[in-house]
Motif scaffolding. Structure first.
Motif, short mmCIF file in Angstrom:
data_model
loop_
_atom_site.label_atom_id
_atom_site.label_comp_id
_atom_site.label_asym_id
_atom_site.label_seq_id
_atom_site.Cartn_x
_atom_site.Cartn_y
_atom_site.Cartn_z
N GLU A 280 0.83 -1.21 0.00
CA GLU A 280 0.00 0.00 0.00
C GLU A 280 0.86 1.26 0.00
O GLU A 280 0.64 2.19 -0.80
N TRP B 282 2.70 1.77 -3.21
CA TRP B 282 1.79 2.30 -4.22
C TRP B 282 1.54 3.79 -4.03
O TRP B 282 1.55 4.56 -4.98
N ARG B 283 1.35 4.22 -2.79
CA ARG B 283 1.09 5.64 -2.54
C ARG B 283 2.30 6.50 -2.91
O ARG B 283 2.14 7.62 -3.39
N HIS C 275 2.17 6.79 -6.58
CA HIS C 275 1.09 7.71 -6.94
C HIS C 275 1.50 9.15 -6.70
O HIS C 275 1.25 10.04 -7.54
N ARG D 52 -0.09 8.68 3.64
CA ARG D 52 -1.52 8.55 3.31
C ARG D 52 -2.18 9.93 3.21
O ARG D 52 -2.97 10.19 2.30
N ASP E 160 -1.02 11.70 0.03
CA ASP E 160 -1.63 11.09 -1.14
C ASP E 160 -3.09 11.51 -1.28
O ASP E 160 -3.60 11.69 -2.39
N HIS E 161 -3.74 11.67 -0.16
CA HIS E 161 -5.15 12.06 -0.18
C HIS E 161 -5.32 13.53 -0.54
O HIS E 161 -6.24 13.91 -1.28
#
Length: 373
Positions: free
Chosen positions: A210, A213-214, A217, A347, A350-351
Motif C-alpha cells: 500500500e 503504491w502511494r 502515486h 496517506r 496522497d489524499h
C-alpha cells in the motif's frame, strides 16, 4: 549498458547581448506550448514527455566548425556548465536538441553578422551556483589558473574520472558551492556493514505494498518518473498494477550507481535522482537503513533526500539505529541525511496533494518528514 555522460562548458559573459539571452531563456524557462509552432510533432512529443510538462532552459550556438562539432556530440543526459567571470553560475542536464534558425530568431534574433544561435539545446534539472572555477579545477585535473574558452567539451577521460570518483555533477557542485570538500567514493567502504540480519516481517505485506503504491502515486502526481525494483513491478494495490505507473527500465549512468535499482521507490527526472524511499516494516528497522547506507556509501556527495518510511511508533527506533557509529560517522552521516516519514503522513499527502505543474519540488514532502538533527 552504462551510459557515459559528457560535460560541456558554455560561456555566458560576452556582454549585454549574452546577458539578455541568459535572462530570456535560461533564468526565464520557456514552455513547449510557447514555441511548438517551430517544431515537428515528434520533437514536441519528446519535449513534453521528457520534462512532464515543465518548462525548459534553452541555449544555442551560432554556426562554426567547433560549435557544430560540440553540438553534434551532445546527447540526452549530458551536462552543461555555464561559466561567467571565473565562476560556474549554472549547471543543467541536456534533454534534447534541435537545429532551427527560425526558433533561434524567435528567442534571440540575430547577431551583428546576421547569424543566429540555431544549434539549440533544451535543458532540465538546472541549478544556479556561484562556484569559483579554481575550486572545480583540482577535481578535473586542471591547473588552478585554467579558464574555459567558449563552447567546449571537457575531455572524456577527465569527465569519467570526475563522475566515477565523486558522483553526479549537480550534487558535487552544490557541495562546492556550500564550501564543502568532496568525498571520494571508496567502494571498499561498501563492506563496512558485514553483519547478516535475520529479520522477522512484522507488518503485513499488504501494508508495504500500500505505502509503495502511494509513493508511486505521489511521484506520478508530482510529474516525476518513478522507479521500483523489477520484482515489485508485478505488484498491484486497489486494482492498480504497479507496472502501469512506473518506468520499465532504469538507464544506468557512470555517476548513478546500479545499486539504486534495489531501493523500494525512486523518483527521478531525466537522468537525475530526486529522492529515494525505503519502506521499513521489519522488526529490527535495519533493512531499509542498510540499503540506504549502501547507497550513501556509493554516492557520498549526493544531495537528494533519503527517506525511511515506517509506522510512526517506529520513529524512535529508527532514530536510535541512525545514532549508531556505523551510520553516523562522518563519511555516511546518515543521522543527518535520512528523513523519517510516517505511513500516516504518506496517506495524508496522497489524499490531499494536488500537483502543480508550474513549480514542482519536494519541499512539501520534506515539510512532513522528521529529522534526527
Amino acid at each position: 549498458m552504462i551510459k557515459k555522460r559528457k560535460i560541456f562548458f558554455v560561456m555566458a559573459g560576452g556582454g549585454h547581448e549574452t546577458d539578455r539571452h541568459y535572462y530570456d531563456t535560461i533564468k526565464n524557462r520557456r514552455s513547449v506550448n510557447e514555441f511548438s509552432k517551430f517544431l515537428n510533432s515528434k520533437e514536441i512529443q519528446k519535449l513534453n514527455e521528457y520534462s512532464h510538462g515543465r518548462p525548459y532552459a534553452v541555449w544555442g550556438a551560432v554556426p562554426g566548425p567547433s560549435n557544430i562539432r560540440n553540438w553534434d556530440t551532445m546527447e540526452e543526459g549530458d551536462y552543461v556548465m555555464v561559466y561567467r567571470k571565473g565562476k560556474i553560475i549554472l549547471a543543467a542536464e541536456i534533454a534534447t536538441k534541435v537545429r532551427s534558425a527560425d526558433l533561434a530568431k524567435y528567442f534571440w534574433q540575430e547577431d551583428n553578422q546576421g547569424r543566429t544561435w540555431e544549434y539549440i539545446y533544451f535543458m532540465i534539472n538546472d541549478v544556479a551556483f556561484n562556484v569559483d572555477m579554481t575550486k572545480l579545477n583540482k577535481y578535473l585535473g586542471y591547473t588552478q589558473v585554467y579558464r574555459p574558452q567558449g563552447f567546449m567539451a571537457i575531455k572524456q577521460e577527465k569527465v569519467d574520472k570526475l563522475l566515477s570518483v565523486y558522483g553526479d555533477l549537480i550534487s558535487l557542485l552544490q557541495k562546492l558551492d556550500s564550501g564543502q570538500e568532496l568525498e571520494e567514493i571508496e567502494f571498499e567502504k561498501n563492506k563496512i556493514i558485514s553483519e547478516v540480519i535475520e529479520e522477522k516481517i512484522e507488518k503485513a505485506p499488504t501494508e508495504h505494498t500500500e505505502i509503495q503504491w502511494r509513493l508511486i502515486h505521489l511521484g506520478n502526481k508530482s510529474n516525476f518518473d518513478v522507479w521500483v525494483p523489477s520484482a515489485d513491478q508485478s505488484k498491484e494495490f486497489d486494482g492498480k498494477k504497479f507496472r502501469d505507473f512506473v518506468i520499465k527500465e532504469f538507464q544506468e549512468t557512470i555517476d548513478v550507481p546500479l545499486y539504486i535499482k534495489n531501493i523500494d521507490t525512486v523518483w527521478k527526472l531525466g537522468h537525475s535522482i530526486k529522492s529515494a524511499f525505503e519502506i521499513e516494516h521489519s522488526t529490527s528497522v535495519y533493512s531499509g537503513i542498510l540499503r540506504l547506507s549502501d547507497l550513501r556509501t556509493l554516492t557520498p556527495n549526493s544531495t537528494y533526500p533519503f527517506f525511511i518510511v515506517a509506522d510512526r511508533k517506529r520513529k524512535n527506533k529508527v532514530f536510535t539505529e541512525l545514532r549508531r557509529p556505523t551510520f553516523s560517522n562522518n563519511y555516511l552521516a546518515l543521522d543527518r541525511i535520512i528523513k523519517f516519514l510516517s505511513y500516516d503522513s504518506v496517506r495524508e499527502l496522497d489524499h490531499n496533494f494536488k500537483g502543480n505543474k508550474e513549480d514542482l519540488n519536494i519541499n512539501w514532502l520534506l515539510e512532513k518528514a522528521e529529522s534526527l538533527t
